[in-house]
Design a protein around this motif. Structure first.
Motif, PDB file in Angstrom:
ATOM      1  N   ALA A 173      15.697 110.589  44.873  1.00 31.49           N
ATOM      2  CA  ALA A 173      16.742 109.560  44.795  1.00 31.49           C
ATOM      3  C   ALA A 173      18.115 110.212  44.848  1.00 31.49           C
ATOM      4  CB  ALA A 173      16.597 108.778  43.489  1.00 31.49           C
ATOM      5  N   ASP A 174      19.108 109.427  45.282  1.00 31.88           N
ATOM      6  CA  ASP A 174      20.496 109.876  45.161  1.00 31.88           C
ATOM      7  C   ASP A 174      20.922 109.584  43.729  1.00 31.88           C
ATOM      8  OD1 ASP A 174      23.160 110.435  45.228  1.00 31.88           O
ATOM      9  OD2 ASP A 174      23.691 108.834  46.644  1.00 31.88           O
ATOM     10  N   VAL A 175      20.958 110.621  42.887  1.00 27.17           N
ATOM     11  CA  VAL A 175      21.162 110.400  41.452  1.00 27.17           C
ATOM     12  C   VAL A 175      22.553 109.862  41.137  1.00 27.17           C
ATOM     13  CG1 VAL A 175      19.461 112.154  40.834  1.00 27.17           C
ATOM     14  CG2 VAL A 175      21.867 112.785  41.033  1.00 27.17           C
ATOM     15  N   SER A 176      23.487 109.983  42.087  1.00 25.26           N
ATOM     16  CA  SER A 176      24.826 109.444  41.828  1.00 25.26           C
ATOM     17  C   SER A 176      24.800 107.918  41.734  1.00 25.26           C
ATOM     18  CB  SER A 176      25.796 109.880  42.925  1.00 25.26           C
ATOM     19  OG  SER A 176      25.488 109.255  44.157  1.00 25.26           O
ATOM     20  N   THR A 177      23.715 107.297  42.234  1.00 23.06           N
ATOM     21  CA  THR A 177      23.603 105.834  42.162  1.00 23.06           C
ATOM     22  C   THR A 177      22.879 105.374  40.906  1.00 23.06           C
ATOM     23  OG1 THR A 177      21.494 105.790  43.376  1.00 23.06           O
ATOM     24  CG2 THR A 177      23.514 105.692  44.680  1.00 23.06           C
ATOM     25  N   MET A 178      22.395 106.315  40.104  1.00 18.92           N
ATOM     26  CA  MET A 178      21.615 105.956  38.915  1.00 18.92           C
ATOM     27  C   MET A 178      22.538 105.884  37.707  1.00 18.92           C
ATOM     28  SD  MET A 178      18.688 105.570  40.225  1.00 18.92           S
ATOM     29  CE  MET A 178      17.848 105.260  38.691  1.00 18.92           C
ATOM     30  N   LYS A 179      23.266 104.775  37.597  1.00 12.46           N
ATOM     31  CA  LYS A 179      24.244 104.631  36.509  1.00 12.46           C
ATOM     32  C   LYS A 179      23.584 104.191  35.210  1.00 12.46           C
ATOM     33  CE  LYS A 179      27.562 105.464  39.442  1.00 12.46           C
ATOM     34  NZ  LYS A 179      28.223 106.797  39.458  1.00 12.46           N
ATOM     35  N   THR A 182      20.146  98.910  34.941  1.00 16.81           N
ATOM     36  CA  THR A 182      20.316  97.716  35.771  1.00 16.81           C
ATOM     37  C   THR A 182      20.666  98.073  37.213  1.00 16.81           C
ATOM     38  OG1 THR A 182      22.678  97.531  35.253  1.00 16.81           O
ATOM     39  CG2 THR A 182      21.129  96.436  33.758  1.00 16.81           C
ATOM     40  N   THR A 183      20.845  99.351  37.501  1.00 18.11           N
ATOM     41  CA  THR A 183      21.264  99.765  38.835  1.00 18.11           C
ATOM     42  C   THR A 183      20.069  99.888  39.767  1.00 18.11           C
ATOM     43  OG1 THR A 183      23.027 101.053  37.813  1.00 18.11           O
ATOM     44  CG2 THR A 183      22.519 101.536  40.122  1.00 18.11           C
ATOM     45  N   SER A 184      20.220  99.373  40.994  1.00 20.33           N
ATOM     46  CA  SER A 184      19.191  99.588  42.008  1.00 20.33           C
ATOM     47  C   SER A 184      19.380 100.979  42.590  1.00 20.33           C
ATOM     48  CB  SER A 184      19.295  98.535  43.113  1.00 20.33           C
ATOM     49  OG  SER A 184      18.989  97.267  42.608  1.00 20.33           O
ATOM     50  N   PRO A 185      18.362 101.802  42.575  1.00 23.19           N
ATOM     51  CA  PRO A 185      18.523 103.188  43.037  1.00 23.19           C
ATOM     52  C   PRO A 185      18.641 103.263  44.559  1.00 23.19           C
ATOM     53  CG  PRO A 185      16.230 102.729  42.548  1.00 23.19           C
ATOM     54  CD  PRO A 185      16.986 101.512  42.132  1.00 23.19           C
ATOM     55  N   SER A 186      19.344 104.276  45.022  1.00 25.83           N
ATOM     56  CA  SER A 186      19.414 104.547  46.454  1.00 25.83           C
ATOM     57  C   SER A 186      18.328 105.566  46.778  1.00 25.83           C
ATOM     58  CB  SER A 186      20.807 105.077  46.821  1.00 25.83           C
ATOM     59  OG  SER A 186      20.919 105.174  48.220  1.00 25.83           O
ATOM     60  N   LEU A 187      17.325 105.128  47.537  1.00 24.66           N
ATOM     61  CA  LEU A 187      16.158 105.957  47.811  1.00 24.66           C
ATOM     62  C   LEU A 187      16.052 106.206  49.312  1.00 24.66           C
ATOM     63  CD1 LEU A 187      13.905 103.936  45.347  1.00 24.66           C
ATOM     64  CD2 LEU A 187      15.011 106.118  44.885  1.00 24.66           C
ATOM     65  N   THR A 188      14.849 106.535  49.806  1.00 23.89           N
ATOM     66  CA  THR A 188      14.723 106.900  51.231  1.00 23.89           C
ATOM     67  C   THR A 188      13.642 106.117  51.964  1.00 23.89           C
ATOM     68  OG1 THR A 188      13.096 108.640  50.771  1.00 23.89           O
ATOM     69  CG2 THR A 188      15.425 109.280  50.702  1.00 23.89           C
ATOM     70  N   GLY A 189      13.017 105.109  51.337  1.00 25.71           N
ATOM     71  CA  GLY A 189      11.870 104.440  51.935  1.00 25.71           C
ATOM     72  C   GLY A 189      12.213 103.531  53.101  1.00 25.71           C
ATOM     73  N   ALA A 190      11.173 103.003  53.760  1.00 23.89           N
ATOM     74  CA  ALA A 190      11.365 102.119  54.920  1.00 23.89           C
ATOM     75  C   ALA A 190      11.981 100.780  54.528  1.00 23.89           C
ATOM     76  CB  ALA A 190      10.021 101.884  55.604  1.00 23.89           C
TER      77      ALA A 190
END
Length: 513
Positions: A173-179, A182-190
């Motif tokens: 995951a892009d950990v900078s998005t893990m506040k 309640t935050t939706s994580p920024s991942l790499t899936g389809a």
């Protein structure tokens, strides 16, 4: 011979079921980013469990993975062997040092390019907050070699490091998005997260910048329906296109419905009954043996599972190369209890020093067949002179850690990384926080630590068998059934198939006619 045929069957089944997915995986490996003809319809599927949040490194990371939004460095192929995913290659420099070459054209859902620095940060976050990741990887250091190369050094030889990197707790995951939670994580899936409502639904949408083959469907809605009967009714009414974990006793109804297809495959899961070794009654091994002797496993396979499974006698299914363990000879409950100075009173209950046996059994609604098994065992034990109070709880894992209980129905995917080491470490090592039965054995700890260091496959399999024999002597659990995985889908659904690993249900090739 029976086991050999079973093994052949499961391999053929796995090859068949994953053939279509292989095309997608191969293209993902090559980073083809092929634009396929897409479908703007929304596929709706009923899953059993709702995660509390979408933290990819939390306790419910497997729910994040199975939503099709996340990926790991390694995935397991149709033979349960590790294959490249976000890591396109790796090599072992010495017994503790591994070098990983990353895919070069991967972007997170927020558009940021994946590189060695943010993969390192993601793994370090999981190591910081999830003890399971610490136990699985046993890492000393992670070092960025260059933009697309990572070096991992383990604290001691970890022969299962590569398959363990397929565990969902290592999602990148892009950990900078893990506040926060309640935050939706920024991942790499389809697919990427569109909406999440805890206990209700998760809606994911096609990620157009995905590095592999584009998803055919524009949206997928996962509805969380814990009650098996409610999932079934939603499928029959057309409210959902497909559902997982279909109640077994409803299969005949579905099999006679021309609009619904029932899909099954052998699983790598084991239904079991946990003993609480802190319970005053079950501190005594003879009492665990007495209860174990009363479980009618073959009857349960036929009556509860309707033949969709096989009787279990160890954590690992006997179709696996380390799963075949000799049956222990058992005595009757009558013989065992009398040897422990119990006598039956006028009510037919076992009594000792004026006290009868009163046990509390926990079960939960998400796997309804476990409750039925619990009721059968409850009745069998009462016939044998032991009283059991059955109590259903909504969250079995929370209840096991916070409530008073003696026995509990439970189910685990015991070889989800295709290797025995993971389950043995988390479930049976005396220092593991996931050791829910509070089982302690110096011999087991020693064998677990030995298998962690052993790279020879034959020696690992021998160790795994010895460890299961030790478990059958100590009985922290009774192993009841290796169940088949049972899905059902309406006829217009394409490529939604059960998979033994349970993490790869949602993939780019799912479609609707």
């Amino acid at each position: 011979m029976k086991n050999a045929w079973n093994f052949i069957f499961i391999v053929i089944s796995l090859l068949f079921m994953t053939a279509c997915q292989n095309d997608s995986v191969s293209e993902e490996k090559n980073g083809s980013n092929e634009k396929a003809a897409t479908n703007d319809e929304r596929f709706t599927v009923a899953f059993t469990w709702s995660p509390a949040n979408l933290d990819p490194h939390g306790r419910e990371s497997w729910e994040v993975m199975r939503a099709g939004i996340a990926e790991t460095l390694v995935r397991l192929d149709e033979n349960l062997e590790p294959s490249p995913w976000l890591a396109k290659d790796w090599e072992q420099e010495d017994e503790n040092t591994w070098i990983f070459e990353l895919q070069e054209n991967v972007t997170f859902h927020n558009g940021k390019k994946m590189n060695a620095e943010n993969v390192k940060a993601s793994l370090e976050r999981s190591l910081d907050i999830n003890q399971k990741t610490v136990d699985l990887l046993q890492l000393e250091t992670i070092e960025v070699v260059d933009d697309n190369t990572l070096k991992m050094v383990t604290k001691e030889p970890n022969a299962a490091l590569i398959p363990h990197l397929a565990d969902p707790s290592t999602i990148i995951a892009d950990v900078s998005t893990m506040k926060d939670d309640t935050t939706s994580p920024s991942l790499t899936g389809a697919f990427q997260v569109k909406e999440f409502h805890q206990d209700e639904s998760l809606i994911v949408e096609r990620f157009d910048e995905y590095w592999g083959k584009q998803a055919l469907l524009s949206e997928i809605e996962i509805r969380f329906i814990s009650e098996g009967e409610t999932r079934l009714m939603a499928l029959q009414s057309g409210e959902v296109h497909a559902a997982t974990d279909i109640p077994i006793d409803n299969l005949p109804v579905l099999e006679n419905d021309d609009d619904i297809e029932v899909l099954t495959t052998p699983s790598l899961r084991t239904h079991m009954m946990l003993y609480n070794l802190k319970s005053p009654f079950f501190k005594d091994l003879s009492h665990r043996k007495a209860v174990n002797a009363s479980i009618p496993k073959e009857d349960i396979v036929q009556s509860v599972m309707m033949g969709k499974g096989t009787a279990a006698n160890s954590p690992f299914a006997d179709v696996l190369p380390f799963g075949e363990v000799a049956e222990e000879e058992t005595q009757s409950i009558e013989e065992i209890m009398k040897k422990s100075d119990w006598n039956k009173n006028e009510s037919g209950l076992w009594e000792k020093e004026g006290e009868t046996v009163e046990l509390t059994m926990l079960t939960f609604p998400q796997r309804p067949e476990l409750t039925v098994m619990g009721e059968i065992i409850q009745n069998e034990l009462l016939d044998q002179g032991i009283s059991v109070h059955l109590r259903q709880v909504e969250n079995i894992d929370e209840a096991l850690s916070s409530e008073k209980w003696d026995i509990a129905m439970y189910s685990m995917l015991t070889t989800h990384t295709g290797d025995p080491q993971y389950f043995q470490n988390i479930f049976y090592h005396s220092s593991s926080s996931s050791n829910v039965s509070s089982y302690e054995s110096e011999d087991m700890d020693r064998m677990i630590e030995e298998i962690n260091r052993t790279t020879d496959v034959d020696k690992r399999n021998e160790l795994a068998v010895r460890m299961q024999e030790q478990l059958n002597e100590d009985l922290p659990q009774s192993f009841i059934v290796y169940p088949d995985t049972v899905f059902a889908a309406r006829s217009e659904v394409k490529e939604f198939t059960p998979h033994p690993i349970e993490y790869y249900y949602i993939h780019p090739l799912i479609d609707l006619e």
